[in-house]
Design a protein around this motif. Structure first.
Motif, PDB file in Angstrom:
ATOM      1  N   LYS A  51      -7.710  10.270   1.086  1.00 17.87           N
ATOM      2  CA  LYS A  51      -6.300   9.911   0.986  1.00 17.87           C
ATOM      3  C   LYS A  51      -5.452  11.026   1.587  1.00 17.87           C
ATOM      4  O   LYS A  51      -5.860  12.188   1.619  1.00 17.87           O
ATOM      5  CB  LYS A  51      -5.903   9.666  -0.474  1.00 17.87           C
ATOM      6  N   ARG A  52      -4.296  10.656   2.058  1.00 17.25           N
ATOM      7  CA  ARG A  52      -3.364  11.622   2.624  1.00 17.25           C
ATOM      8  C   ARG A  52      -2.033  11.533   1.894  1.00 17.25           C
ATOM      9  O   ARG A  52      -1.601  10.455   1.493  1.00 17.25           O
ATOM     10  CB  ARG A  52      -3.176  11.381   4.123  1.00 17.25           C
ATOM     11  N   LYS A  53      -1.378  12.665   1.742  1.00 13.63           N
ATOM     12  CA  LYS A  53      -0.096  12.739   1.054  1.00 13.63           C
ATOM     13  C   LYS A  53       0.974  12.070   1.914  1.00 13.63           C
ATOM     14  O   LYS A  53       1.037  12.271   3.121  1.00 13.63           O
ATOM     15  CB  LYS A  53       0.261  14.198   0.804  1.00 13.63           C
ATOM     16  N   LEU A  54       1.788  11.265   1.287  1.00 12.49           N
ATOM     17  CA  LEU A  54       2.846  10.563   2.000  1.00 12.49           C
ATOM     18  C   LEU A  54       4.092  11.446   2.041  1.00 12.49           C
ATOM     19  O   LEU A  54       4.871  11.513   1.093  1.00 12.49           O
ATOM     20  CB  LEU A  54       3.158   9.230   1.324  1.00 12.49           C
ATOM     21  N   GLY A  55       4.250  12.148   3.146  1.00 13.77           N
ATOM     22  CA  GLY A  55       5.410  13.016   3.318  1.00 13.77           C
ATOM     23  C   GLY A  55       5.565  14.017   2.202  1.00 13.77           C
ATOM     24  O   GLY A  55       4.593  14.634   1.749  1.00 13.77           O
ATOM     25  N   SER A  56       6.794  14.177   1.729  1.00 11.68           N
ATOM     26  CA  SER A  56       7.102  15.132   0.661  1.00 11.68           C
ATOM     27  C   SER A  56       6.954  14.517  -0.726  1.00 11.68           C
ATOM     28  O   SER A  56       7.267  15.155  -1.724  1.00 11.68           O
ATOM     29  CB  SER A  56       8.533  15.650   0.835  1.00 11.68           C
ATOM     30  N   SER A  57       6.454  13.279  -0.789  1.00 13.35           N
ATOM     31  CA  SER A  57       6.336  12.578  -2.065  1.00 13.35           C
ATOM     32  C   SER A  57       5.089  13.033  -2.817  1.00 13.35           C
ATOM     33  O   SER A  57       4.319  13.867  -2.340  1.00 13.35           O
ATOM     34  CB  SER A  57       6.258  11.066  -1.839  1.00 13.35           C
ATOM     35  N   GLU A  58       4.901  12.449  -3.982  1.00 15.99           N
ATOM     36  CA  GLU A  58       3.689  12.693  -4.757  1.00 15.99           C
ATOM     37  C   GLU A  58       2.716  11.531  -4.620  1.00 15.99           C
ATOM     38  O   GLU A  58       1.760  11.416  -5.386  1.00 15.99           O
ATOM     39  CB  GLU A  58       4.045  12.916  -6.232  1.00 15.99           C
ATOM     40  N   LEU A  59       2.955  10.677  -3.638  1.00 17.64           N
ATOM     41  CA  LEU A  59       2.093   9.530  -3.397  1.00 17.64           C
ATOM     42  C   LEU A  59       0.989   9.905  -2.418  1.00 17.64           C
ATOM     43  O   LEU A  59       1.252  10.506  -1.377  1.00 17.64           O
ATOM     44  CB  LEU A  59       2.903   8.362  -2.823  1.00 17.64           C
ATOM     45  N   TYR A  60      -0.233   9.536  -2.741  1.00 15.88           N
ATOM     46  CA  TYR A  60      -1.374   9.746  -1.857  1.00 15.88           C
ATOM     47  C   TYR A  60      -1.932   8.383  -1.487  1.00 15.88           C
ATOM     48  O   TYR A  60      -2.286   7.591  -2.360  1.00 15.88           O
ATOM     49  CB  TYR A  60      -2.445  10.602  -2.541  1.00 15.88           C
ATOM     50  N   ILE A  61      -1.987   8.100  -0.191  1.00 13.31           N
ATOM     51  CA  ILE A  61      -2.423   6.773   0.229  1.00 13.31           C
ATOM     52  C   ILE A  61      -3.697   6.850   1.073  1.00 13.31           C
ATOM     53  O   ILE A  61      -3.974   7.850   1.734  1.00 13.31           O
ATOM     54  CB  ILE A  61      -1.316   6.018   0.989  1.00 13.31           C
ATOM     55  N   SER A  62      -4.450   5.785   1.037  1.00 12.04           N
ATOM     56  CA  SER A  62      -5.714   5.714   1.759  1.00 12.04           C
ATOM     57  C   SER A  62      -5.475   5.822   3.265  1.00 12.04           C
ATOM     58  O   SER A  62      -4.454   5.369   3.779  1.00 12.04           O
ATOM     59  CB  SER A  62      -6.436   4.404   1.433  1.00 12.04           C
ATOM     60  N   GLU A  63      -6.429   6.419   3.965  1.00 12.48           N
ATOM     61  CA  GLU A  63      -6.269   6.640   5.406  1.00 12.48           C
ATOM     62  C   GLU A  63      -6.135   5.346   6.195  1.00 12.48           C
ATOM     63  O   GLU A  63      -5.503   5.331   7.248  1.00 12.48           O
ATOM     64  CB  GLU A  63      -7.450   7.458   5.933  1.00 12.48           C
ATOM     65  N   ILE A  64      -6.742   4.287   5.723  1.00 11.70           N
ATOM     66  CA  ILE A  64      -6.480   2.979   6.312  1.00 11.70           C
ATOM     67  C   ILE A  64      -5.919   2.084   5.213  1.00 11.70           C
ATOM     68  O   ILE A  64      -6.265   2.233   4.038  1.00 11.70           O
ATOM     69  CB  ILE A  64      -7.726   2.348   6.967  1.00 11.70           C
ATOM     70  N   SER A  65      -5.019   1.206   5.589  1.00  9.37           N
ATOM     71  CA  SER A  65      -4.346   0.389   4.579  1.00  9.37           C
ATOM     72  C   SER A  65      -4.089  -1.008   5.111  1.00  9.37           C
ATOM     73  O   SER A  65      -4.194  -1.276   6.311  1.00  9.37           O
ATOM     74  CB  SER A  65      -3.048   1.057   4.128  1.00  9.37           C
ATOM     75  N   LEU A  66      -3.748  -1.901   4.197  1.00  8.13           N
ATOM     76  CA  LEU A  66      -3.659  -3.327   4.517  1.00  8.13           C
ATOM     77  C   LEU A  66      -2.223  -3.790   4.679  1.00  8.13           C
ATOM     78  O   LEU A  66      -1.416  -3.693   3.765  1.00  8.13           O
ATOM     79  CB  LEU A  66      -4.333  -4.145   3.408  1.00  8.13           C
ATOM     80  N   GLY A  67      -1.929  -4.311   5.871  1.00  3.49           N
ATOM     81  CA  GLY A  67      -0.644  -4.938   6.114  1.00  3.49           C
ATOM     82  C   GLY A  67      -0.720  -6.408   5.731  1.00  3.49           C
ATOM     83  O   GLY A  67      -1.685  -7.100   6.076  1.00  3.49           O
ATOM     84  N   GLY A  68       0.287  -6.898   5.044  1.00  6.35           N
ATOM     85  CA  GLY A  68       0.219  -8.249   4.492  1.00  6.35           C
ATOM     86  C   GLY A  68       0.623  -9.369   5.424  1.00  6.35           C
ATOM     87  O   GLY A  68       0.371 -10.537   5.126  1.00  6.35           O
ATOM     88  N   MET A  69       1.229  -9.058   6.555  1.00  5.26           N
ATOM     89  CA  MET A  69       1.830 -10.099   7.390  1.00  5.26           C
ATOM     90  C   MET A  69       0.830 -11.158   7.842  1.00  5.26           C
ATOM     91  O   MET A  69       1.178 -12.327   8.016  1.00  5.26           O
ATOM     92  CB  MET A  69       2.507  -9.467   8.604  1.00  5.26           C
ATOM     93  N   SER A  70      -0.441 -10.779   8.035  1.00  3.73           N
ATOM     94  CA  SER A  70      -1.444 -11.713   8.554  1.00  3.73           C
ATOM     95  C   SER A  70      -2.215 -12.455   7.468  1.00  3.73           C
ATOM     96  O   SER A  70      -3.132 -13.222   7.773  1.00  3.73           O
ATOM     97  CB  SER A  70      -2.448 -10.957   9.439  1.00  3.73           C
ATOM     98  N   LEU A  71      -1.859 -12.258   6.220  1.00  4.39           N
ATOM     99  CA  LEU A  71      -2.645 -12.833   5.123  1.00  4.39           C
ATOM    100  C   LEU A  71      -2.598 -14.358   5.075  1.00  4.39           C
ATOM    101  O   LEU A  71      -3.519 -14.993   4.555  1.00  4.39           O
ATOM    102  CB  LEU A  71      -2.164 -12.278   3.779  1.00  4.39           C
ATOM    103  N   GLY A  72      -1.531 -14.946   5.604  1.00  2.85           N
ATOM    104  CA  GLY A  72      -1.416 -16.390   5.557  1.00  2.85           C
ATOM    105  C   GLY A  72      -0.828 -16.887   4.255  1.00  2.85           C
ATOM    106  O   GLY A  72      -0.344 -16.107   3.429  1.00  2.85           O
ATOM    107  N   LYS A  73      -0.889 -18.189   4.027  1.00  5.44           N
ATOM    108  CA  LYS A  73      -0.226 -18.803   2.881  1.00  5.44           C
ATOM    109  C   LYS A  73      -1.187 -19.353   1.837  1.00  5.44           C
ATOM    110  O   LYS A  73      -0.759 -19.969   0.866  1.00  5.44           O
ATOM    111  CB  LYS A  73       0.700 -19.915   3.374  1.00  5.44           C
ATOM    112  N   ASP A  74      -2.481 -19.117   2.023  1.00  2.97           N
ATOM    113  CA  ASP A  74      -3.489 -19.561   1.062  1.00  2.97           C
ATOM    114  C   ASP A  74      -3.708 -18.440   0.065  1.00  2.97           C
ATOM    115  O   ASP A  74      -4.300 -17.410   0.393  1.00  2.97           O
ATOM    116  CB  ASP A  74      -4.786 -19.890   1.803  1.00  2.97           C
TER     117      ASP A  74
END
Length: 306
Positions: free
Chosen positions: A3-26
């Motif tokens: 995981k990598r730190k998100l800027g100056s925040s205390e949030l740590y996010i995975s190096e790859i992540s999921l964008g929802g736009m392609s998920l569809g409507k099912d």
């Protein structure tokens, strides 16, 4: 997963992540993709109120029920639309942002958003007003952090100077190296992270690249002609090996710069998701390969700054 730190925040996010736009409507299909992603170690899921005019947020909200605390959730605001009607208009006003967050919270079925992002922007926007809205939402507990989603350098620089953004989402991949020229070092100097969207260049940097070029790049891609894109994608295929998939290489390329916190990919099927998850099993990119990729691609620059 690392995981990598998100800027100056205390949030740590995975190096790859999921964008929802392609998920569809099912909802069933979307839930299976999100569940598999979380089980694999992905902890950042990104959506936007504009995707399918609110429906994508609803789908993501349903899919993460019971798993909300396992993920960092991001969504976006700034486009005014009426559900059920076509079209939208740009609205970065304080009034719209503060109204929009409540609509998103309801659709997502949660009482807070981890990362709230302005979905676009121009230099003529009421930037100070937008910043004020995000700061108030953070103090009120509706959001934990905020960022922007933009590829306009002058707009990004305004937010770097005037706001407390922790991230900038922008298109970045081996064929679109624009962020390298003007943005990555600047953001790193100010402790602001990049969320790299489109890391596979519409899929052209995957194993199915040549087929996708013929479908999606008949008129070229950015400053590349069709012939140039096709030639580059054919060269890209030469990097496939038993120890590294082409998709993994594309993700590794954008994550090479330490300003990038996560490569945000889309997936409309479990097959596509698994292709991206090959990142975890692939041999790391070497400095030699990174340099070869830069040598065979063009360091194009942004044309729309405002």
């Amino acid at each position: 997963m690392s995981k990598r730190k998100l800027g100056s925040s205390e949030l740590y996010i995975s190096e790859i992540s999921l964008g929802g736009m392609s998920l569809g409507k099912d909802i069933g299909k979307a839930k299976s993709i999100i569940d598999r992603a979380i089980d694999a170690g992905i902890n950042y899921v990104d959506t936007a109120d504009l995707y399918d005019f609110g429906m994508n947020e609803q789908i993501v909200g349903e899919a993460i029920k019971g798993r909300r605390e396992e993920i960092i959730l991001g969504t976006k605001v700034g486009n005014h639309f009426t559900p059920g009607k076509e079209g939208w208009s740009w609205d970065p006003s304080k009034t719209h942002i503060k109204r929009g967050v409540k609509d998103s919270l309801q659709r997502l079925g949660t009482d807070y958003i981890d990362l709230y992002q302005l979905h676009g922007g121009t230099i003529d926007d009421p930037i100070e007003e937008a910043i004020e809205a995000f700061e108030e939402l953070r103090k009120e507990g509706y959001i934990r952090e905020y960022g922007i989603s933009s590829i306009r350098p002058n707009v990004i620089k305004e937010y770097v100077e005037k706001s407390n953004i922790v991230s900038v989402m922008m298109q970045y991949n081996a064929l679109d190296r624009r962020p390298e020229e003007e943005i990555l070092d600047l953001l790193e100097q100010h402790d602001i992270s990049v969320l790299a969207r489109g890391p596979l260049a519409k899929g052209m940097l995957s194993s199915k690249g040549e087929t996708i070029v013929n479908k999606k790049a008949e008129e070229g891609f950015l400053e590349y002609s069709y012939e140039e894109v096709l030639s580059l994608v054919k060269k890209w295929q030469d990097y496939k090996s038993d120890s590294r998939t082409l998709t993994a290489l594309a993700l590794q390329y954008v994550l090479h710069h330490s300003a990038v916190a996560s490569a945000v990919f889309g997936a409309s099927s479990l097959e596509q998701l698994e292709d991206n998850l090959s990142y975890f099993r692939s041999e790391p990119i070497t400095e030699q390969i990174f340099g070869e990729i830069q040598a065979m691609t063009n360091p194009i620059t942004y044309q729309k700054h405002k």
